[in-house]
Design a protein around this motif. Structure first.
Motif, short mmCIF file in Angstrom:
data_model
loop_
_atom_site.label_atom_id
_atom_site.label_comp_id
_atom_site.label_asym_id
_atom_site.label_seq_id
_atom_site.Cartn_x
_atom_site.Cartn_y
_atom_site.Cartn_z
N PRO A 40 0.90 -1.27 -0.17
CA PRO A 40 -0.11 -0.04 -0.01
C PRO A 40 0.76 1.39 -0.09
CG PRO A 40 -0.69 -1.49 1.75
CD PRO A 40 0.82 -1.86 1.19
N LEU A 41 0.46 2.38 -0.76
CA LEU A 41 0.86 3.62 -0.64
C LEU A 41 0.21 4.51 0.36
CD1 LEU A 41 1.46 4.01 -4.58
CD2 LEU A 41 3.24 3.29 -2.86
N TYR A 42 1.05 5.12 1.36
CA TYR A 42 0.35 5.86 2.10
C TYR A 42 1.66 6.82 2.92
CZ TYR A 42 2.40 2.81 5.82
OH TYR A 42 3.33 2.07 6.53
N GLU A 43 1.19 7.91 3.41
CA GLU A 43 2.16 8.82 4.23
C GLU A 43 1.33 9.13 5.47
OE1 GLU A 43 2.55 12.49 2.02
OE2 GLU A 43 0.49 12.86 1.81
N VAL A 44 2.09 9.37 6.56
CA VAL A 44 1.99 9.62 7.86
C VAL A 44 2.50 11.02 8.28
CG1 VAL A 44 1.64 8.92 10.25
CG2 VAL A 44 1.66 7.22 8.46
N GLU A 45 1.75 12.20 8.36
CA GLU A 45 2.48 13.49 8.13
C GLU A 45 1.82 14.03 9.68
OE1 GLU A 45 2.53 18.00 6.14
OE2 GLU A 45 1.69 16.14 5.04
N ASP A 46 2.52 14.31 10.44
CA ASP A 46 2.13 14.72 11.94
C ASP A 46 1.01 14.05 12.36
OD1 ASP A 46 4.04 16.81 11.87
OD2 ASP A 46 2.66 18.18 10.48
N GLY A 47 1.12 12.65 12.19
CA GLY A 47 0.14 11.68 13.17
C GLY A 47 -0.95 11.37 12.18
N VAL A 48 -1.18 12.05 10.90
CA VAL A 48 -2.27 11.97 10.17
C VAL A 48 -1.91 10.78 8.99
CG1 VAL A 48 -4.03 13.17 8.49
CG2 VAL A 48 -3.26 14.22 10.80
N VAL A 49 -2.77 10.12 8.63
CA VAL A 49 -2.47 9.00 7.63
C VAL A 49 -3.25 9.48 6.53
CG1 VAL A 49 -2.69 6.50 7.06
CG2 VAL A 49 -2.15 7.06 9.45
N ARG A 50 -2.68 9.23 5.12
CA ARG A 50 -3.26 9.67 4.07
C ARG A 50 -2.78 8.48 2.96
NH1 ARG A 50 -0.83 14.60 5.16
NH2 ARG A 50 -2.59 16.20 5.98
N HIS A 51 -3.83 7.78 2.67
CA HIS A 51 -3.55 6.69 1.44
C HIS A 51 -3.43 7.70 -0.02
CE1 HIS A 51 -5.32 4.06 4.45
NE2 HIS A 51 -4.49 3.37 4.15
N TYR A 52 -2.67 7.51 -0.79
CA TYR A 52 -2.50 8.29 -1.89
C TYR A 52 -2.32 7.33 -3.24
CZ TYR A 52 2.56 7.47 -2.02
OH TYR A 52 3.74 6.95 -2.15
N GLY A 53 -2.60 7.79 -4.32
CA GLY A 53 -2.52 7.21 -5.76
C GLY A 53 -3.44 5.97 -5.79
N LYS A 54 -3.05 4.78 -6.36
CA LYS A 54 -3.88 3.91 -6.59
C LYS A 54 -4.61 3.28 -5.32
CE LYS A 54 -2.95 3.05 -11.43
NZ LYS A 54 -2.50 1.93 -12.48
N THR A 55 -3.51 3.13 -4.41
CA THR A 55 -4.08 2.92 -2.98
C THR A 55 -5.26 3.59 -2.37
OG1 THR A 55 -1.76 1.80 -2.59
CG2 THR A 55 -3.15 2.46 -0.54
#
Length: 336
Positions: free
Chosen positions: A262-277
């Motif tokens: 899976p593609l995701y980012e955790v920025e300042d505690g907030v999870v965001r999936h991005y792209g095709k994920t």
């Protein structure tokens, strides 16, 4: 005077708005000796293109060290230093601290300089995990640690690592007539573990070079946000995964489209999936994992039962995990 002039600022690297906006300058050039179809070489090329020339790169022992520094030659245009197999985190922290001290004392120009340390999954998910963890607790130093994950100790002939997928054929886990599956552990969830365990680390992300602009923009965000950051890149490996080198890009896409990576980012505690994920999270059907696994010789010994088990584990990740593809917990349900 030096103290008042010093700031611990980062470079402000705006995201590329499409492939036509990517800079043409190259800082990882010809001269490397990676295998044909090596995705890790592409990761290095994109990583440093995203970071730009005012960058120091620290490479721990692995494929990308051996293939990129042979007979006193190197494809790196920026300053580069080799560090030991398990010390990418230590090298990042030490370099960032050294630059900060020299600038604060007025011994060098006070300016934002990117510090990037990279490691393979052997050096990051296994041997170097403690050093990376320590670095992510030192929020006063700016650095990025990028783990290029080809799912084995590929530099020393494809040994099993903590990132090796269930059932894969490696030199340490060859299928046999008596015991067909030697490796029966599930892959270590490195990015999720580091994000959950280091709440003051401002940025952790997963990337896939088959989606090049997205990958470069995650690198630029990690370098801009400040403090220590971590990126986990999945890198298809023709030699270790046993496939035709022309399939590297396709396998990178399939890893995401099947939900395996899976593609995701955790920025300042907030999870965001991005792209095709992100589309999968919102309801788009995942492709069957067999489309991904059966293109790789390391899974050629799989039976239908093995494929079904692998699929069930990926399904569990998406259907039961509290945060799909990120954290392998789920709430207790009455009666279960």
């Amino acid at each position: 005077m030096a103290d008042t002039a010093f700031t611990n600022a980062t470079q402000i690297l705006e995201p590329f708005k499409g492939v036509k906006k990517v800079t043409i300058e190259e800082y990882f050039t010809s001269g490397h000796r990676t295998c044909q179809g090596c995705e890790s070489a592409l990761v290095m090329k994109l990583m440093i293109k995203a970071a730009g020339p005012r960058t120091i790169v620290l490479g721990s022992t692995g494929c990308m060290y051996v293939a990129n520094t042979t007979y006193y030659t190197t494809p790196w245009v920026v300053p580069w230093m080799h560090t030991q197999l398990g010390s990418s985190g230590s090298a990042a922290l030490g370099t960032a601290a050294g630059l900060k001290a020299l600038m604060k004392k007025g011994k060098m120009k006070s300016e934002p300089i990117n510090v990037i340390a990279f490691c393979g999954d052997g050096g990051g998910a296994d041997m170097g995990l403690g050093a990376i963890s320590a670095t992510l607790t030192h929020k006063e130093y700016n650095s990025l640690i990028l783990m290029y994950d080809n799912e084995s100790y590929a530099n020393t002939d494809i040994q099993l690592s903590g990132s090796t997928p269930y059932g894969a054929n490696t030199t340490f886990s060859p299928p046999g007539s008596v015991k067909r599956l030697i490796h029966t552990r599930w892959k270590k969830n490195t990015a999720g573990m580091l994000a959950a365990g280091h709440p003051e680390c401002r940025y952790v992300a997963t990337v896939d070079a088959s989606y090049a602009v997205e990958m470069m923009n995650k690198v630029r965000k990690a370098l801009t946000i400040g403090g220590p950051t971590f990126i986990h890149s999945l890198d298809p490996c023709p030699k270790g995964w046993d496939y035709d080198p022309m399939l590297s890009h396709e396998l990178g896409e399939l890893a995401v489209e099947t939900g395996v990576f899976p593609l995701y980012e955790v920025e300042d505690g907030v999870v965001r999936h991005y792209g095709k994920t992100k589309a999968i999270v919102e309801g788009r059907p995942r492709k069957p994992v067999r489309e991904y696994l059966l293109k790789q010789g390391r899974f050629a010994h799989f039976t239908e039962e093995d494929l079904d088990y692998f699929q069930s584990k990926v399904d569990e990740m998406w259907e039961k995990w509290e945060i799909p593809g990120v954290i392998p917990f789920w709430k207790e349900r009455p009666g279960k």
